[in-house]
Motif scaffolding. Structure first.
Motif, mmCIF file in Angstrom:
data_model
loop_
_atom_site.group_PDB
_atom_site.id
_atom_site.type_symbol
_atom_site.label_atom_id
_atom_site.label_comp_id
_atom_site.label_asym_id
_atom_site.label_seq_id
_atom_site.Cartn_x
_atom_site.Cartn_y
_atom_site.Cartn_z
ATOM 1 N N PHE A 75 0.832 -1.218 0.000
ATOM 2 C CA PHE A 75 0.000 0.000 0.000
ATOM 3 C C PHE A 75 0.865 1.266 0.000
ATOM 4 C CE2 PHE A 75 0.608 1.458 4.345
ATOM 5 C CZ PHE A 75 1.039 0.306 4.993
ATOM 6 N N GLY A 76 0.216 2.374 -0.348
ATOM 7 C CA GLY A 76 0.866 3.694 -0.306
ATOM 8 C C GLY A 76 1.895 3.889 -1.412
ATOM 9 N N GLU A 77 2.643 4.980 -1.281
ATOM 10 C CA GLU A 77 3.659 5.306 -2.284
ATOM 11 C C GLU A 77 4.736 4.217 -2.325
ATOM 12 O OE1 GLU A 77 4.729 9.445 -1.843
ATOM 13 O OE2 GLU A 77 6.213 9.263 -3.442
ATOM 14 N N ASP A 78 5.063 3.645 -1.156
ATOM 15 C CA ASP A 78 6.049 2.556 -1.108
ATOM 16 C C ASP A 78 5.548 1.333 -1.849
ATOM 17 O OD1 ASP A 78 7.706 4.132 0.356
ATOM 18 O OD2 ASP A 78 7.215 3.242 2.300
ATOM 19 N N GLY A 79 4.236 1.128 -1.808
ATOM 20 C CA GLY A 79 3.636 0.008 -2.527
ATOM 21 C C GLY A 79 3.855 0.141 -4.027
ATOM 22 N N LEU A 80 3.728 1.372 -4.525
ATOM 23 C CA LEU A 80 3.955 1.606 -5.962
ATOM 24 C C LEU A 80 5.416 1.349 -6.306
ATOM 25 C CD1 LEU A 80 1.883 4.890 -6.551
ATOM 26 C CD2 LEU A 80 1.169 2.519 -6.846
ATOM 27 N N ILE A 81 6.312 1.753 -5.403
ATOM 28 C CA ILE A 81 7.750 1.515 -5.637
ATOM 29 C C ILE A 81 8.018 0.008 -5.639
ATOM 30 C CG2 ILE A 81 10.069 1.840 -4.632
ATOM 31 C CD1 ILE A 81 9.098 4.668 -3.801
ATOM 32 N N GLU A 82 7.355 -0.700 -4.730
ATOM 33 C CA GLU A 82 7.488 -2.163 -4.679
ATOM 34 C C GLU A 82 7.088 -2.775 -6.032
ATOM 35 O OE1 GLU A 82 9.090 -4.902 -2.680
ATOM 36 O OE2 GLU A 82 8.584 -3.167 -1.425
ATOM 37 N N LEU A 83 5.995 -2.324 -6.586
ATOM 38 C CA LEU A 83 5.558 -2.810 -7.900
ATOM 39 C C LEU A 83 6.610 -2.508 -8.967
ATOM 40 C CD1 LEU A 83 2.688 -3.291 -6.668
ATOM 41 C CD2 LEU A 83 1.754 -2.315 -8.742
ATOM 42 N N SER A 84 7.142 -1.292 -8.928
ATOM 43 C CA SER A 84 8.094 -0.890 -9.973
ATOM 44 C C SER A 84 9.426 -1.633 -9.854
ATOM 45 C CB SER A 84 8.319 0.624 -9.934
ATOM 46 O OG SER A 84 9.082 0.961 -8.805
ATOM 47 N N GLN A 85 9.673 -2.239 -8.688
ATOM 48 C CA GLN A 85 10.922 -2.993 -8.459
ATOM 49 C C GLN A 85 10.769 -4.469 -8.807
ATOM 50 O OE1 GLN A 85 13.573 -1.164 -7.537
ATOM 51 N NE2 GLN A 85 13.438 -0.583 -5.386
ATOM 52 N N ASN A 86 9.551 -4.877 -9.145
ATOM 53 C CA ASN A 86 9.306 -6.289 -9.449
ATOM 54 C C ASN A 86 10.183 -6.726 -10.632
ATOM 55 O OD1 ASN A 86 7.824 -8.479 -11.033
ATOM 56 N ND2 ASN A 86 6.738 -8.494 -9.101
ATOM 57 N N PRO A 87 10.882 -7.857 -10.501
ATOM 58 C CA PRO A 87 11.806 -8.248 -11.572
ATOM 59 C C PRO A 87 11.122 -8.832 -12.812
ATOM 60 C CG PRO A 87 11.856 -9.851 -9.776
ATOM 61 C CD PRO A 87 10.950 -8.749 -9.333
ATOM 62 N N LYS A 88 9.841 -9.203 -12.692
ATOM 63 C CA LYS A 88 9.251 -10.017 -13.760
ATOM 64 C C LYS A 88 8.539 -9.256 -14.873
ATOM 65 C CE LYS A 88 8.117 -13.855 -10.736
ATOM 66 N NZ LYS A 88 6.904 -14.373 -10.109
ATOM 67 N N TYR A 89 8.441 -7.938 -14.760
ATOM 68 C CA TYR A 89 7.615 -7.252 -15.765
ATOM 69 C C TYR A 89 8.464 -6.553 -16.832
ATOM 70 C CZ TYR A 89 8.403 -2.554 -13.782
ATOM 71 O OH TYR A 89 8.968 -1.379 -13.371
ATOM 72 N N ASP A 90 7.817 -6.188 -17.948
ATOM 73 C CA ASP A 90 8.492 -5.510 -19.054
ATOM 74 C C ASP A 90 8.053 -4.056 -19.204
ATOM 75 O OD1 ASP A 90 9.752 -7.991 -20.316
ATOM 76 O OD2 ASP A 90 7.634 -8.547 -20.169
ATOM 77 N N ILE A 91 6.756 -3.808 -18.975
ATOM 78 C CA ILE A 91 6.198 -2.470 -19.229
ATOM 79 C C ILE A 91 5.451 -1.982 -17.997
ATOM 80 C CG2 ILE A 91 4.659 -1.078 -20.693
ATOM 81 C CD1 ILE A 91 4.912 -3.285 -22.837
#
Ligand code: MG
Length: 380
Positions: A75-91
């Motif tokens: 959750f929160g802004e850190d949650g978005l950063i967590e998503l953006s750090q995920n190794p498995k995505y391309d876009i």
């Protein structure tokens, strides 16, 4: 297979992105983030089965976590950063409102992910920082905005050395032919009646004031590395020509299509390729008239203020953006009338002492100060 994470999946662009992905063969959604529309997010989780999701607040995150045991929840802004750090995505599709996704977007760039960018604040507030980082990491920033997608398509190879001027079209919004006197009495419901495009509330008001065009010119400056003198707004009420590029040899290339955000969304996902997708109906210009006018800067002063802030640079685009955002939400809440939006913005611009070449922290401080001045911290 391309794996996609969508920040802001329950908003207007987020839901349209999912509609586009439904019709593409090789794209899979692996992450979603949402604000407060939990019932829609649940439907999206059940349909797309993402591995990871993020919510605006902790309470909703716990609720989702309890209900969907196989999903990683943040959750929160850190949650978005967590998503953006995920190794498995391309876009990473950035379709959140306001400033909340800026840090996550920068992280995704550091991780060398393609950015499909619908959020305007990212480049308006921190265009120099974002584009520098994108260049260093060899990352493509693909615009999800009809005008910028049009220009990208006109420039084709991104080799803009022979392009002379960018012409950014504007529908002119619902008040194009209204007088200033009439504008005073307009309420949110009048402004939300956009003639051509189906969009979120905030951007629809920005179209009515032409502030949106100012923001888009700032974005175009950063995306395509053009001086402000060579980026021109032009009113085109039919929204068929989505923008055009004038070249040094006198040639002009325009991109056209029916007004639909599905097309720029799909192009950002499949770029540089084109593929059959969601749009199956054919385009036809029979019996259509296309009009073009010079914008009236006196009737729509927010366009002028935006361009002045853009040329001043530093923190001024962020100041314009934050004050406009808060003023628009005040208007939507019925607290102020339509013409007071521009007054609020003008006052904050006047009050601000610019900082040139600001750091990210200085940009966020300027943004927060404006929000504090106008006594609202977050908007939905
Ligand atoms: Mg646009």
């Amino acid at each position: 297979m391309k794996n996609v994470i969508i920040l802001g999946s329950t908003g207007s662009i987020g839901t349209q992105t999912l509609e586009v992905i439904d019709k593409l063969d090789d794209y899979k959604v692996i992450g979603l983030s949402a604000g407060k529309n939990i019932s829609l997010l649940k439907k999206q989780i059940e349909k797309y089965k993402p591995e990871i999701v993020s919510l605006q607040n902790e309470k909703d995150a716990l609720l989702i976590k309890n209900e969907y045991k196989n999903v990683e929840v943040y959750f929160g802004e850190d949650g978005l950063i967590e998503l953006s750090q995920n190794p498995k995505y391309d876009i990473l599709v950035v379709a959140t409102n306001s400033t909340v996704s800026l840090k996550a977007t920068l992280k995704a760039i550091e991780n060398k992910k393609r950015i499909a960018l619908a959020n305007k604040e990212t480049l308006v507030m921190a265009g120099d920082i974002v584009m520098k980082k994108a260049k260093e990491n060899n990352v493509e920033i693909l615009p999800i905005d009809s005008e910028h997608s049009a220009i990208l398509q006109c420039l084709n190879t991104k080799d803009n050395k022979f392009a002379k001027r960018l012409w950014i079209t504007a529908s002119g919004g619902p008040f194009l032919n209204s007088t200033r006197e009439e504008m005073k009495n307009f309420r949110a419901k009048d402004a939300l009646n956009h003639p051509n495009w189906a969009m979120g509330k905030k951007i629809t008001i920005d179209c009515a004031t032409l502030a949106n065009k100012g923001l888009e010119i700032i974005e175009a400056h950063h995306l395509f590395d053009f001086d402000y003198e060579n980026i021109k707004p032009i009113i085109h009420p039919q929204s068929i020509v989505h923008s055009f590029v004038e070249f040094v040899d006198g040639s002009v290339i325009a991109q056209m299509g029916l007004p639909s955000m599905h097309i720029p969304i799909q192009y950002a996902l499949t770029y540089p390729k084109r593929t059959k997708g969601i749009k199956t109906d054919s385009f036809c210009l029979f019996n259509k008239t296309l009009d073009f006018y010079e914008p009236d800067f006196n009737k729509f002063p927010l366009l002028k203020y935006a361009l002045n802030c853009a040329k001043e640079g530093g923190i001024m685009p962020a100041v314009f953006n934050a004050s406009n955002e808060i003023a628009v939400y005040k208007f939507l809440a019925g607290e102020i009338n339509f013409l007071e939006i521009e007054k609020i913005v003008f006052k904050q611009i006047e009050k601000t002492k610019n900082i040139l070449n600001p750091s990210l922290d200085e940009i966020f401080e300027a943004d927060e100060l404006i929000r504090k001045n106008l006594k609202i911290s977050a908007c939905n």
